[in-house]
Design a protein around this motif. Sequence first.
Motif, PDB file in Angstrom:
ATOM      1  N   TYR A 174     -13.313  27.778  36.146  1.00 28.28           N
ATOM      2  CA  TYR A 174     -13.257  28.297  37.508  1.00 28.28           C
ATOM      3  C   TYR A 174     -12.254  29.431  37.677  1.00 28.28           C
ATOM      4  CZ  TYR A 174     -16.384  24.560  38.342  1.00 28.28           C
ATOM      5  OH  TYR A 174     -17.491  23.760  38.272  1.00 28.28           O
ATOM      6  N   ASN A 175     -12.721  30.461  38.415  1.00 33.61           N
ATOM      7  CA  ASN A 175     -11.919  31.663  38.640  1.00 33.61           C
ATOM      8  C   ASN A 175     -11.128  31.619  39.942  1.00 33.61           C
ATOM      9  OD1 ASN A 175     -14.936  32.440  37.679  1.00 33.61           O
ATOM     10  ND2 ASN A 175     -13.428  33.581  36.493  1.00 33.61           N
ATOM     11  N   TYR A 176     -11.657  30.880  40.924  1.00 32.54           N
ATOM     12  CA  TYR A 176     -11.085  30.915  42.268  1.00 32.54           C
ATOM     13  C   TYR A 176     -10.735  29.497  42.719  1.00 32.54           C
ATOM     14  CZ  TYR A 176     -13.508  35.353  41.922  1.00 32.54           C
ATOM     15  OH  TYR A 176     -13.961  36.570  41.483  1.00 32.54           O
ATOM     16  N   ALA A 211     -14.337  27.746  42.638  1.00 27.99           N
ATOM     17  CA  ALA A 211     -15.606  28.442  42.458  1.00 27.99           C
ATOM     18  C   ALA A 211     -15.556  29.266  41.174  1.00 27.99           C
ATOM     19  CB  ALA A 211     -15.899  29.350  43.647  1.00 27.99           C
ATOM     20  N   ALA A 212     -16.702  29.311  40.486  1.00 27.48           N
ATOM     21  CA  ALA A 212     -16.794  30.030  39.222  1.00 27.48           C
ATOM     22  C   ALA A 212     -17.725  31.220  39.367  1.00 27.48           C
ATOM     23  CB  ALA A 212     -17.309  29.108  38.123  1.00 27.48           C
ATOM     24  N   ALA A 231     -21.821  28.007  33.909  1.00 28.64           N
ATOM     25  CA  ALA A 231     -21.272  27.313  32.748  1.00 28.64           C
ATOM     26  C   ALA A 231     -22.232  26.212  32.292  1.00 28.64           C
ATOM     27  CB  ALA A 231     -19.923  26.704  33.110  1.00 28.64           C
ATOM     28  N   PRO A 232     -22.172  25.826  31.033  1.00 29.93           N
ATOM     29  CA  PRO A 232     -22.956  24.656  30.580  1.00 29.93           C
ATOM     30  C   PRO A 232     -22.552  23.436  31.383  1.00 29.93           C
ATOM     31  CG  PRO A 232     -21.987  25.826  28.722  1.00 29.93           C
ATOM     32  CD  PRO A 232     -21.381  26.409  29.950  1.00 29.93           C
ATOM     33  N   TYR A 233     -23.455  22.466  31.507  1.00 25.48           N
ATOM     34  CA  TYR A 233     -23.171  21.312  32.363  1.00 25.48           C
ATOM     35  C   TYR A 233     -21.902  20.589  31.916  1.00 25.48           C
ATOM     36  CZ  TYR A 233     -24.663  17.990  28.797  1.00 25.48           C
ATOM     37  OH  TYR A 233     -24.752  17.250  27.652  1.00 25.48           O
ATOM     38  N   TYR A 234     -21.623  20.601  30.599  1.00 21.63           N
ATOM     39  CA  TYR A 234     -20.442  19.881  30.105  1.00 21.63           C
ATOM     40  C   TYR A 234     -19.138  20.597  30.423  1.00 21.63           C
ATOM     41  CZ  TYR A 234     -21.477  23.038  26.205  1.00 21.63           C
ATOM     42  OH  TYR A 234     -21.775  24.131  25.439  1.00 21.63           O
ATOM     43  N   GLU A 235     -19.221  21.799  31.004  1.00 23.75           N
ATOM     44  CA  GLU A 235     -18.010  22.512  31.423  1.00 23.75           C
ATOM     45  C   GLU A 235     -17.855  22.533  32.941  1.00 23.75           C
ATOM     46  OE1 GLU A 235     -18.026  26.412  29.756  1.00 23.75           O
ATOM     47  OE2 GLU A 235     -17.862  25.698  27.684  1.00 23.75           O
ATOM     48  N   LEU A 236     -18.771  21.891  33.655  1.00 24.44           N
ATOM     49  CA  LEU A 236     -18.717  21.939  35.114  1.00 24.44           C
ATOM     50  C   LEU A 236     -17.456  21.299  35.688  1.00 24.44           C
ATOM     51  CD1 LEU A 236     -22.306  21.227  36.454  1.00 24.44           C
ATOM     52  CD2 LEU A 236     -20.982  23.334  36.635  1.00 24.44           C
ATOM     53  N   LEU A 237     -16.897  20.321  35.016  1.00 27.04           N
ATOM     54  CA  LEU A 237     -15.713  19.646  35.527  1.00 27.04           C
ATOM     55  C   LEU A 237     -14.458  20.028  34.740  1.00 27.04           C
ATOM     56  CD1 LEU A 237     -17.197  16.110  36.287  1.00 27.04           C
ATOM     57  CD2 LEU A 237     -16.893  18.062  37.822  1.00 27.04           C
ATOM     58  N   VAL A 238     -14.509  21.186  34.088  1.00 29.85           N
ATOM     59  CA  VAL A 238     -13.367  21.682  33.319  1.00 29.85           C
ATOM     60  C   VAL A 238     -12.658  22.760  34.122  1.00 29.85           C
ATOM     61  CG1 VAL A 238     -12.658  22.837  31.200  1.00 29.85           C
ATOM     62  CG2 VAL A 238     -14.528  21.151  31.150  1.00 29.85           C
ATOM     63  N   PRO A 239     -11.360  22.631  34.368  1.00 34.40           N
ATOM     64  CA  PRO A 239     -10.652  23.594  35.223  1.00 34.40           C
ATOM     65  C   PRO A 239     -10.770  25.048  34.759  1.00 34.40           C
ATOM     66  CG  PRO A 239      -9.298  21.650  34.899  1.00 34.40           C
ATOM     67  CD  PRO A 239     -10.479  21.499  33.984  1.00 34.40           C
ATOM     68  N   SER A 240     -10.771  25.286  33.462  1.00 33.42           N
ATOM     69  CA  SER A 240     -10.789  26.659  32.954  1.00 33.42           C
ATOM     70  C   SER A 240     -12.108  27.379  33.231  1.00 33.42           C
ATOM     71  CB  SER A 240     -10.502  26.680  31.441  1.00 33.42           C
ATOM     72  OG  SER A 240     -11.481  25.917  30.751  1.00 33.42           O
ATOM     73  N   TYR A 261     -21.770  35.659  44.139  1.00 27.89           N
ATOM     74  CA  TYR A 261     -22.315  35.735  42.798  1.00 27.89           C
ATOM     75  C   TYR A 261     -23.727  35.183  42.758  1.00 27.89           C
ATOM     76  CZ  TYR A 261     -17.599  36.885  41.530  1.00 27.89           C
ATOM     77  OH  TYR A 261     -16.382  37.499  41.457  1.00 27.89           O
ATOM     78  N   SER A 262     -24.594  35.848  41.969  1.00 27.41           N
ATOM     79  CA  SER A 262     -25.989  35.425  41.908  1.00 27.41           C
ATOM     80  C   SER A 262     -26.100  34.013  41.322  1.00 27.41           C
ATOM     81  CB  SER A 262     -26.816  36.400  41.077  1.00 27.41           C
ATOM     82  OG  SER A 262     -26.274  36.510  39.770  1.00 27.41           O
ATOM     83  N   SER A 263     -25.192  33.659  40.420  1.00 30.40           N
ATOM     84  CA  SER A 263     -25.215  32.311  39.878  1.00 30.40           C
ATOM     85  C   SER A 263     -23.803  31.898  39.517  1.00 30.40           C
ATOM     86  CB  SER A 263     -26.120  32.229  38.642  1.00 30.40           C
ATOM     87  OG  SER A 263     -25.617  33.037  37.611  1.00 30.40           O
ATOM     88  N   GLY A 264     -23.522  30.638  39.645  1.00 29.93           N
ATOM     89  CA  GLY A 264     -22.193  30.137  39.338  1.00 29.93           C
ATOM     90  C   GLY A 264     -22.134  28.666  39.623  1.00 29.93           C
ATOM     91  N   SER A 265     -20.969  28.177  39.943  1.00 29.10           N
ATOM     92  CA  SER A 265     -20.811  26.771  40.288  1.00 29.10           C
ATOM     93  C   SER A 265     -19.620  26.606  41.213  1.00 29.10           C
ATOM     94  CB  SER A 265     -20.633  25.918  39.020  1.00 29.10           C
ATOM     95  OG  SER A 265     -19.558  26.392  38.245  1.00 29.10           O
TER      96      SER A 265
END
Length: 132
Positions: A119-121, A103-104, A108-117, A29-33
């Motif tokens: 992430y897709n994989y 991996a997502a 996502a906004p920084y405040y969602e980086l540690l939220v399980p939902s 993906y071009s961008s994600g987390s």
Amino acid sequence: QVQLVESGGGSVQAGGSLRLSCAVSGYTYSSGSVAWFRQAPGKEREGVAAFYSVGGAAVAGNTEYAESVKGRFTISQDDAKTTVYLELTSLKPEDTAMYYCAAAARTAPYYELLVPSTYNYWGQGTQVTVSS
């Protein structure tokens, strides 16, 4: 097909260190987390550390850590962008958990980086046990 395979877990005494690895394939993906989570028995899955990625590469300086691990855990990526690491130091018994790599497919906004939902994989997890 995105695949994440964790390794490096084990049993250590309090104060010890471990390095977890997550082998990443198919993540283009071009961008994600990318993030590490953990889950102890009877508890909810908890975000531990994450970074933004562009083209699969970590964006320098854009990392997020749970308060409980700041200064003790470090997330990083190898130059080939095929492995994500989580360095665990000064381990405590409360760090005992199954650790998962995730991996997502979106930024996502920084405040969602540690939220399980976010992430897709997900990988299958690696167990970390810290004894006192």
